[in-house]
Design an enzyme around this catalytic site. Structure first.
Site, mmCIF file in Angstrom:
data_model
loop_
_atom_site.group_PDB
_atom_site.id
_atom_site.type_symbol
_atom_site.label_atom_id
_atom_site.label_comp_id
_atom_site.label_asym_id
_atom_site.label_seq_id
_atom_site.Cartn_x
_atom_site.Cartn_y
_atom_site.Cartn_z
ATOM 1 N N SER A 102 -6.667 114.389 30.282
ATOM 2 C CA SER A 102 -6.805 115.535 31.166
ATOM 3 C C SER A 102 -7.574 115.157 32.438
ATOM 4 C CB SER A 102 -7.483 116.676 30.406
ATOM 5 O OG SER A 102 -7.270 117.907 31.051
ATOM 6 N N ASP A 137 -1.018 118.571 28.169
ATOM 7 C CA ASP A 137 -2.374 118.031 28.223
ATOM 8 C C ASP A 137 -2.743 117.234 26.963
ATOM 9 O OD1 ASP A 137 -5.317 117.868 28.319
ATOM 10 O OD2 ASP A 137 -5.098 119.253 30.002
#
Length: 725
Positions: free
Chosen positions: A465, A577
């Site tokens: 991320s 993600d």
């Protein structure tokens, strides 16, 4: 008694008293001694103190290998009675060796025999403890020696277990398959590792196939000898059981460090001694010997036909067992020595031009084709650039063309780049893992600054991320000011471009534009610092690890918060993600056999948003919109914050497991309370908080580590870093 004729009849004689040391482990010295009368014990340092690992008597030589190959004394030799020795200078010893090939071969064979016994004693002392000296001596007396050629099989899965083995030098592959033929175990074992002990303990067939990855020397103890020894010394079987149990209970991983590394440069007109920073970085982790055809020639008059030379093989073996690390420097051309060095190494590294012509490519291909399949998996190519003005391109193509494990990029004459390669090549690399956490991730910039100031240069970077975004920037070999400037340029208050929420809440056009500005045209394999990022593959429900391919696309996928941002297609699969499954992807770094130290930086909050008021079980979006337009205080949490907090909570179990597993040598858990997950405006302030928090954690860790003033390796010899000759 070993007698060497016509050797130093006029050499000066030195008297040595009882208990006096002829030479001391770790000292520098090039003289060679021949015992004339009396006797000496050979002592090596172990975890519990000095241990006797051998003896020498009249007619035997002391210090001959160190004299010829260089480096520091590998043992202390102490007189057990009044003794005398003849002393020979290094030059005198060289002349004598060159005068008689037969004598030179005998010296090599004797050195190999003595070093095998010494190494076996030291390793067994580590396993059983010095209090069991009699057990160690009894085991060593029952040992026979086995040497395997590259690719040779020691035993096969399902065969009878008739012996246990101790790896003294070299490297073996342990490969096991399940009933369906799928690979169940595939590990490499180096010096000091036990192989096959379970089979003789529980009388079961071999559970795996073991084969040599390069020339490997093993100490073998048969089942019959083991049973006889355990009858005489019952503590032996108990100690073996306790060792196995300790490995299982504490999940002790086998030592994956590459102890012997070969380096070859095909670069025309390379910088003067450009391997010096490479060797120096390795020597910080243990005694290191650098060998080339020039100093090996001290033992062998002609360096022709080295692949089959027993003398060369014997002296390379002695260099291997007597040092923590050995760097074999090949010639610029594909000579017999260059080939032999590559075949004798755990990892072969070829330094070539950034854009090699057809002739240079042919030379690289010839060398790599000589390696066995097992060795090929540990072969690297390093592209040498003239400067860093332009980013590297084409590394993935080189990776495919030469079918090597990795491709790295360095700048000619850049000592920092070469030192990084030395650490990675031997398994002593420093890996930094950056976790996700939205705008809190700007703290990573400060943490990287703190690591740099503390002298902890990072050799690999991994991230998820926001950690993937900052990590990818840092992997371009940028420092604090440049990273902060990039963050300020790409992350701003207008970054969140909301759209009709049919696919996602955000259009992500501005974010994609920022990724193209920073990462457009970059392949992950082209980065100056090796990098990976993780994603969640929602097509296969697996963690995706990206080490090559479009950098911008991989980083965008790693930071694609579900629902808030659209998923990213990669090779026909959809990715979101990486924080969904593993927000601080430590395990990926820990499993990398080039990494010896893992440092993780966690910026994710310990909890999520709170409910300040009870707003019931339903919500009106129109009423909330009116409230926001009037800038009235809202009782509801922001949708983006809710989504991101939910995602982080979903991976909290993986985070907790990673933090408590011990896989990270340093786990920096930053307190960033008050920093909004989606507040991307305060880059510098958040980076400063990361810097202060990381600096404190690093200082505490280094202070604790400094208490360990002596580092002892698996072979029980004290680590003393030698200068590269």
């Amino acid at each position: 008694m070993t007698e060497y004729p016509t050797f130093g009849e006029t050499a000066p004689i030195r008297s040595v008293g009882i208990g006096e040391a002829l030479c001391v482990e770790g000292d520098d010295g090039s003289d060679v001694f021949r015992v004339e009368s009396g006797s000496f014990v050979i002592e090596r340092s172990t975890l519990d103190g000095a241990m006797v690992v051998g003896t020498v008597g009249p007619g035997e030589l002391v210090g001959e290998v160190v004299s010829a190959l260089g480096g520091l004394r590998t043992a202390t030799v102490r007189a057990t009675e009044p003794s005398t020795v003849a002393v020979f200078t290094q030059s005198e010893f060289y002349r004598w060796l060159h005068a008689d090939d037969e004598v030179s071969s005998r010296v090599a064979a004797e050195a190999r025999r003595r070093s095998n016994r010494s190494r076996a004693s030291a390793v067994l002392a580590n396993l059983f403890g010095l209090e069991n000296q009699s057990v160690v001596d009894a085991v060593v007396d029952q040992i026979s020696w086995r040497t395997l050629s590259p690719g040779e099989v020691l035993f096969t899965q399902g065969s009878e277990a008739d012996a246990a083995y101790l790896v003294l030098a070299g490297r073996v592959q342990v490969l096991a398959r399940d009933v369906d033929g799928h690979v169940a175990i595939d590990v490499e074992l180096g010096r000091g590792e036990l192989v096959g002990e379970l089979g003789i303990l529980d009388d079961s067939p071999r559970s795996a196939t073991v084969s040599a990855m390069r020339e490997t020397t093993l100490a073998m103890i048969s089942r019959q000898a083991f049973e006889s020894l355990t009858t005489q010394h019952p503590s032996l079987i108990l100690k073996v059981f306790l060792t196995i149990i300790d490995r299982v209970m504490h999940r002790v991983e086998p030592d994956s460090r590459a102890r012997v590394v070969s380096v070859v440069s095909t670069v025309p007109n390379p910088p003067a001694d450009h391997f010096a920073p490479f060797v120096e970085a390795i020597s910080e982790h243990g005694s290191t010997l650098r060998l080339s055809s020039a100093n090996l020639g001290n033992y062998v008059r002609e360096i022709d036909g080295l692949g089959g030379s027993e003398r060369v093989a014997a002296f390379l073996h002695e260099a291997d067992v007597a040092n923590d690390y050995v760097v074999l420097e090949g010639d610029s051309e594909l000579t017999d020595w260059t080939v032999s060095a590559a075949l004798q190494s755990d990892r072969c590294i070829v330094f070539m031009s950034a854009a090699p012509d057809a002739e240079e490519q042919r030379r690289v291909r010839l060398l790599l084709d000589l390696l066995s399949d097992a060795q090929r998996s540990n072969a690297w190519v390093v592209r040498v650039f003239r400067d860093s003005a332009n980013p590297p391109r084409g590394s993935a193509e080189i990776l495919d063309r030469f079918e090597v494990d990795e491709v790295h990029n360095v700048v000619a004459g850049n000592g920092k780049h070469m030192a990084r390669m030395g650490r990675l090549a031997t398994g002593n690399g420093r890996g930094v893992v950056l976790g996700g956490g939205g705008a809190k991730g700007f703290a990573h910039i400060g943490a990287l600054r703190a690591l740099h100031e503390a002298g902890l240069e990072y050799d690999r970077i991994g991230g998820a991320s926001m950690g993937a975004i900052v990590g990818a920037m840092a992997a371009k070999d940028l420092r604090y000011g440049e990273l902060l400037a990039m963050a300020q340029q790409e992350f701003h208050k207008d970054l969140l471009d909301y759209t009709v929420p049919l696919v996602s809440l955000l259009k992500a056009e501005k974010m994609a534009e920022g990724f193209m500005n920073q990462f457009g045209g970059w392949d992950i394999a082209d980065l100056w610092i090796p990098f990976y990022c993780v994603t969640t593959n929602i097509t296969t429900a697996e963690l995706g690890v990206h080490r090559r391919g479009d950098l911008g696309r991989a980083v965008r996928a790693s930071s694609a918060i579900p629902v808030a941002l659209p998923p990213v297609p990669i090779d026909g699969h959809l990715h979101v993600d990486g924080g969904v499954l593993d927000n601080v992807p430590i395990r990926t770094m820990w499993a990398d056999n080039s990494i010896g130290t893992v440092i993780a930086v966690d910026v994710s909050p310990p909890g999520g948003p709170t409910a300040d008021t009870d707003f019931g079980l339903s919500v009106s979006g129109f009423d909330e919109l009116k409230r926001r337009l009037r800038r009235n205080e809202s009782p509801y949490p922001d949708i983006g914050t809710t989504l991101m907090s939910s995602m982080l909570i979903g991976s909290s179990a993986a985070k907790a497991s990673s933090a408590s597993s011990g896989m990270a040598d340093l786990y920096i858990d930053l307190d960033l309370d008050g920093v909004g997950l989606l507040k991307f405006e305060n880059h510098e302030a958040v980076a400063e908080r990361g810097y202060v928090g990381a600096r404190e954690a690093i200082a505490a860790w280094q202070a604790e580590s400094s208490d360990e003033v002596i580092d002892l390796t698996d072979d029980a010899s004290a680590v003393t870093a030698s200068e590269a000759p």
